[in-house]
Design a protein around this motif. Structure first.
Motif, short mmCIF file in Angstrom:
data_model
loop_
_atom_site.label_atom_id
_atom_site.label_comp_id
_atom_site.label_asym_id
_atom_site.label_seq_id
_atom_site.Cartn_x
_atom_site.Cartn_y
_atom_site.Cartn_z
N THR A 228 4.52 16.45 19.84
CA THR A 228 3.52 15.79 20.69
C THR A 228 2.12 16.09 20.16
O THR A 228 1.26 15.19 20.11
CB THR A 228 3.64 16.29 22.14
OG1 THR A 228 4.96 16.01 22.61
CG2 THR A 228 2.62 15.60 23.03
N ASP A 229 1.88 17.32 19.73
CA ASP A 229 0.57 17.71 19.23
C ASP A 229 0.46 17.60 17.71
O ASP A 229 -0.63 17.33 17.19
CB ASP A 229 0.25 19.15 19.64
CG ASP A 229 0.13 19.31 21.14
OD1 ASP A 229 -0.38 18.37 21.80
OD2 ASP A 229 0.55 20.36 21.66
N VAL A 230 1.57 17.80 17.02
CA VAL A 230 1.56 17.78 15.55
C VAL A 230 2.71 16.90 15.06
O VAL A 230 3.78 17.40 14.68
CB VAL A 230 1.70 19.21 14.97
CG1 VAL A 230 1.44 19.21 13.47
CG2 VAL A 230 0.77 20.19 15.67
N PRO A 231 2.53 15.58 15.05
CA PRO A 231 3.65 14.67 14.74
C PRO A 231 4.28 14.91 13.37
O PRO A 231 5.50 14.74 13.21
CB PRO A 231 3.00 13.29 14.82
CG PRO A 231 1.83 13.47 15.74
CD PRO A 231 1.33 14.85 15.46
N HIS A 232 3.48 15.29 12.38
CA HIS A 232 4.04 15.48 11.03
C HIS A 232 4.97 16.69 10.94
O HIS A 232 5.70 16.83 9.93
CB HIS A 232 2.92 15.60 10.00
CG HIS A 232 2.19 14.32 9.76
ND1 HIS A 232 2.80 13.18 9.27
CD2 HIS A 232 0.87 13.99 9.95
CE1 HIS A 232 1.90 12.22 9.15
NE2 HIS A 232 0.73 12.68 9.56
N PHE A 233 4.98 17.54 11.95
CA PHE A 233 5.91 18.67 11.98
C PHE A 233 7.36 18.17 11.99
O PHE A 233 8.29 18.95 11.78
CB PHE A 233 5.62 19.54 13.20
CG PHE A 233 6.25 20.89 13.20
CD1 PHE A 233 6.14 21.75 12.11
CD2 PHE A 233 6.97 21.35 14.30
CE1 PHE A 233 6.72 23.01 12.11
CE2 PHE A 233 7.55 22.61 14.32
CZ PHE A 233 7.42 23.44 13.22
N VAL A 289 2.93 13.74 0.24
CA VAL A 289 2.16 12.85 -0.64
C VAL A 289 2.15 11.42 -0.12
O VAL A 289 1.10 10.77 -0.04
CB VAL A 289 2.73 12.89 -2.07
CG1 VAL A 289 2.07 11.83 -2.94
CG2 VAL A 289 2.53 14.28 -2.67
N GLU A 290 3.32 10.93 0.27
CA GLU A 290 3.45 9.51 0.57
C GLU A 290 3.11 9.14 2.00
O GLU A 290 2.79 7.98 2.28
CB GLU A 290 4.88 9.05 0.24
CG GLU A 290 5.23 9.22 -1.23
CD GLU A 290 6.68 8.87 -1.54
OE1 GLU A 290 7.40 8.39 -0.63
OE2 GLU A 290 7.10 9.08 -2.70
N VAL A 291 3.16 10.12 2.92
CA VAL A 291 2.91 9.82 4.33
C VAL A 291 1.72 10.61 4.86
O VAL A 291 0.68 10.03 5.20
CB VAL A 291 4.17 10.09 5.19
CG1 VAL A 291 3.88 9.78 6.66
CG2 VAL A 291 5.35 9.28 4.70
N GLY A 295 -2.45 9.43 4.95
CA GLY A 295 -3.03 9.01 6.23
C GLY A 295 -2.16 8.06 7.01
O GLY A 295 -2.63 7.40 7.95
N ARG A 296 -0.88 8.00 6.70
CA ARG A 296 0.03 7.11 7.42
C ARG A 296 0.55 7.80 8.68
O ARG A 296 0.58 9.04 8.75
CB ARG A 296 1.19 6.71 6.51
CG ARG A 296 0.78 5.84 5.33
CD ARG A 296 1.91 5.69 4.33
NE ARG A 296 3.15 5.24 4.98
CZ ARG A 296 4.33 5.31 4.39
NH1 ARG A 296 4.46 5.84 3.18
NH2 ARG A 296 5.41 4.87 5.02
N PRO A 297 0.96 7.04 9.67
CA PRO A 297 1.52 7.64 10.89
C PRO A 297 2.80 8.43 10.57
O PRO A 297 3.53 8.09 9.64
CB PRO A 297 1.84 6.43 11.78
CG PRO A 297 1.03 5.32 11.23
CD PRO A 297 0.89 5.57 9.77
#
Length: 304
Positions: A228-233, A289-291, A295-297
């Protein structure tokens, strides 16, 4: 991996928690005798003041099917490291796998401070813990390893050689520490390769270590609540994933093909076919690198 490393002896230097613990347990699951070292014991905590201990790690190694042996060691003290190696020599007469995972710098670096504003004493201690410990341990342990052909040294770091070459790792001291370990594996590859041993650098991805889970105020069983707070986790992995990478390397009769190179848990998972504990196969460094860096969601589709 069961019994693939039976009769093999490993030293995981810095095995109290995190990647070191995960590596030790997976080497044990493959049947190895694993010496685990660190400064946090049941009798005395390190300055981290955390509950994990090397005795706990040794017990987990034994529970997994190996033999875990805890030896309290400060790897900044050459005399203690020499005594550790003498003990391994006396008890086993060989050393097949050395994992240099000593770190201890989480509380020492300031992400926001440039070098001229950073606490100098903390920065220099970070470098000593991250670099000097590895050199001391290799100096004393490698003569024992080289008695038996086919030894493996794994230098644990954060980031692949390609990623760290092109990316500033946020802090002068952190960047220097992790890049130095990558270079250590390259140098050791030149020194060990002609003598029948292999050295590699290895990085996990975004590690769900005990400290990281505490930072996000979650547990392993509900770690997705942190998204919820850190989506890339969402790309994160357990310490056992990189442990399986080390076990696969140690069991590979052709591991010398990797000598002097930089590897990742996700890359080796593709090569050897292992998965994380949940059956997924996260590839964090490709994702970064790719996401994330692009800067991608956050979307781990195709990355785990």
């Amino acid at each position: 991996m069961s019994e693939q490393l039976k009769d093999k002896v490993a030293l995981v230097a810095g095995a109290t928690r995190g990647a070191g613990r995960g590596i030790a347990v997976e080497l044990g699951a493959a049947g190895a005798t694993v010496y685990v070292t660190g400064r946090s014991t049941r009798a005395r905590r390190s300055e981290y003041d955390r509950p994990e201990t090397i005795e706990d790690t040794a017990d987990l190694v034994t529970e997994a099917g190996g033999t875990g042996i805890a030896v309290p060691t400060d790897h900044l003290d050459p005399a203690q490291v020499r005594a550790l190696v003498d003990r391994i020599d006396g008890e086993q007469g060989r050393l097949d796998v050395l994992v240099n995972d000593i770190w201890g710098g989480e509380t020492l670096f300031d992400w926001e401070a440039p070098v001229w504003e950073h606490d100098l004493d903390k920065g220099l201690r970070l470098l000593r813990l991250a670099v000097e410990t590895h050199a001391i341990t290799s100096h004393h342990a490698l003569p024992l390893m080289l008695r038996t052909p086919g030894g493996l040294v794994v230098e644990m770091t954060d980031g692949t050689a390609d990623y760290n070459r092109d990316t500033y790792r946020v802090s002068f001291f952190y960047d220097l520490a992790k890049s130095s370990v990558l270079r250590m594996a390259f140098a050791l590859g030149h020194e060990l390769g002609p003598r029948g041993a292999t050295a590699v650098a290895l990085t996990p991805g975004w590690l769900r270590s005990e400290m990281m889970l505490d930072h996000f105020k979650v547990r392993e069983d509900n770690w997705r609540d942190a998204l919820t707070d850190v989506p890339h986790f969402a790309i994160s992995e357990t310490p056992r994933y990189v442990g399986r990478a080390v076990a696969a390397l140690a069991a590979d009769p052709d591991v010398a093909r990797y000598n002097g190179t930089s590897l990742s848990s996700g890359g080796l998972a593709r090569e050897y076919g292992f998965t994380d504990l949940d059956g997924s196969r996260p590839d964090a460094w490709r994702y970064l690198v790719e996401v994330q860096d692009a800067g991608r969601p956050a979307d781990v589709t195709g990355y785990r």
